[in-house]
Motif scaffolding. Structure first.
Motif, mmCIF file in Angstrom:
data_model
loop_
_atom_site.group_PDB
_atom_site.id
_atom_site.type_symbol
_atom_site.label_atom_id
_atom_site.label_comp_id
_atom_site.label_asym_id
_atom_site.label_seq_id
_atom_site.Cartn_x
_atom_site.Cartn_y
_atom_site.Cartn_z
ATOM 1 N N ASN A 151 40.755 32.255 12.896
ATOM 2 C CA ASN A 151 41.874 33.183 12.765
ATOM 3 C C ASN A 151 41.551 34.251 11.730
ATOM 4 O OD1 ASN A 151 43.556 31.714 14.615
ATOM 5 N ND2 ASN A 151 43.749 30.186 13.020
ATOM 6 N N GLN A 152 40.789 35.256 12.151
ATOM 7 C CA GLN A 152 40.398 36.359 11.291
ATOM 8 C C GLN A 152 41.115 37.612 11.779
ATOM 9 O OE1 GLN A 152 36.098 36.605 10.913
ATOM 10 N NE2 GLN A 152 35.921 34.399 11.159
ATOM 11 N N LEU A 153 42.036 38.097 10.968
ATOM 12 C CA LEU A 153 42.879 39.227 11.348
ATOM 13 C C LEU A 153 42.444 40.471 10.582
ATOM 14 C CD1 LEU A 153 46.219 37.242 11.097
ATOM 15 C CD2 LEU A 153 44.837 37.621 13.151
ATOM 16 N N ARG A 154 41.880 41.424 11.310
ATOM 17 C CA ARG A 154 41.378 42.648 10.691
ATOM 18 C C ARG A 154 42.524 43.620 10.464
ATOM 19 N NH1 ARG A 154 36.341 46.070 13.134
ATOM 20 N NH2 ARG A 154 36.304 47.680 11.536
ATOM 21 N N GLY A 155 42.525 44.262 9.298
ATOM 22 C CA GLY A 155 43.582 45.218 9.000
ATOM 23 C C GLY A 155 43.229 46.087 7.815
ATOM 24 N N ARG A 156 44.256 46.670 7.223
ATOM 25 C CA ARG A 156 44.088 47.569 6.086
ATOM 26 C C ARG A 156 45.051 47.154 4.982
ATOM 27 N NH1 ARG A 156 41.091 51.670 5.897
ATOM 28 N NH2 ARG A 156 40.856 51.763 8.142
ATOM 29 N N ILE A 157 44.561 47.132 3.752
ATOM 30 C CA ILE A 157 45.399 46.765 2.608
ATOM 31 C C ILE A 157 46.429 47.864 2.380
ATOM 32 C CG2 ILE A 157 45.449 46.295 0.119
ATOM 33 C CD1 ILE A 157 42.561 45.227 0.424
ATOM 34 N N ILE A 163 48.257 42.982 3.877
ATOM 35 C CA ILE A 163 47.342 43.580 4.841
ATOM 36 C C ILE A 163 48.105 43.851 6.127
ATOM 37 C CG2 ILE A 163 45.222 43.239 6.181
ATOM 38 C CD1 ILE A 163 44.284 41.335 3.956
ATOM 39 N N GLU A 164 48.101 45.116 6.556
ATOM 40 C CA GLU A 164 48.740 45.474 7.818
ATOM 41 C C GLU A 164 47.729 45.272 8.939
ATOM 42 O OE1 GLU A 164 50.850 49.235 10.076
ATOM 43 O OE2 GLU A 164 50.663 49.265 7.903
ATOM 44 N N ILE A 165 48.114 44.456 9.917
ATOM 45 C CA ILE A 165 47.235 44.152 11.040
ATOM 46 C C ILE A 165 47.786 44.847 12.295
ATOM 47 C CG2 ILE A 165 46.423 41.986 10.034
ATOM 48 C CD1 ILE A 165 48.368 40.513 11.895
ATOM 49 N N ALA A 166 47.161 44.600 13.432
ATOM 50 C CA ALA A 166 47.566 45.224 14.688
ATOM 51 C C ALA A 166 49.057 45.056 14.945
ATOM 52 C CB ALA A 166 46.768 44.629 15.839
ATOM 53 N N ALA A 212 41.331 47.415 -2.914
ATOM 54 C CA ALA A 212 42.107 48.609 -3.210
ATOM 55 C C ALA A 212 42.977 48.951 -2.006
ATOM 56 C CB ALA A 212 41.189 49.785 -3.533
ATOM 57 N N VAL A 213 44.110 49.560 -2.273
ATOM 58 C CA VAL A 213 44.997 50.005 -1.202
ATOM 59 C C VAL A 213 44.241 50.993 -0.320
ATOM 60 C CG1 VAL A 213 47.113 51.297 -0.703
ATOM 61 C CG2 VAL A 213 47.099 49.592 -2.519
#
Length: 69
Positions: free
Chosen positions: A7-13, A27-30, A50-51
């Motif tokens: 369960n690896q969820l790619r996103g952005r901090i 972390i915002e994901i899909a 970092a954000v």
């Protein structure tokens, strides 16, 4: 990065909220969903978080609970 966790969820901090010893990293994901991780301030520093940075939320749990209303 290779991990055994599936369960690896790619996103952005999107936010790092630092406390006395622990930080909440969001972390915002899909789909606009946000996953929050509670990690040490030291881990935040060592990872150079970092954000706006791309990151993975990795979930490894031995139990999954289900609830209903």
């Amino acid at each position: 990065m290779k991990l055994s966790a599936r369960n690896q969820l790619r996103g952005r901090i999107v936010e790092i909220e630092k406390g006395a010893t622990t930080s909440h990293v969001r972390i915002e994901i899909a789909g606009g969903q946000v996953v929050t991780a509670s990690i040490t301030n030291r881990a935040v520093a060592e990872l150079g978080l970092a954000v706006g940075q791309e990151a993975y939320a990795v979930v490894k749990a031995s139990d999954v609970m289900v609830g209903v209303d």
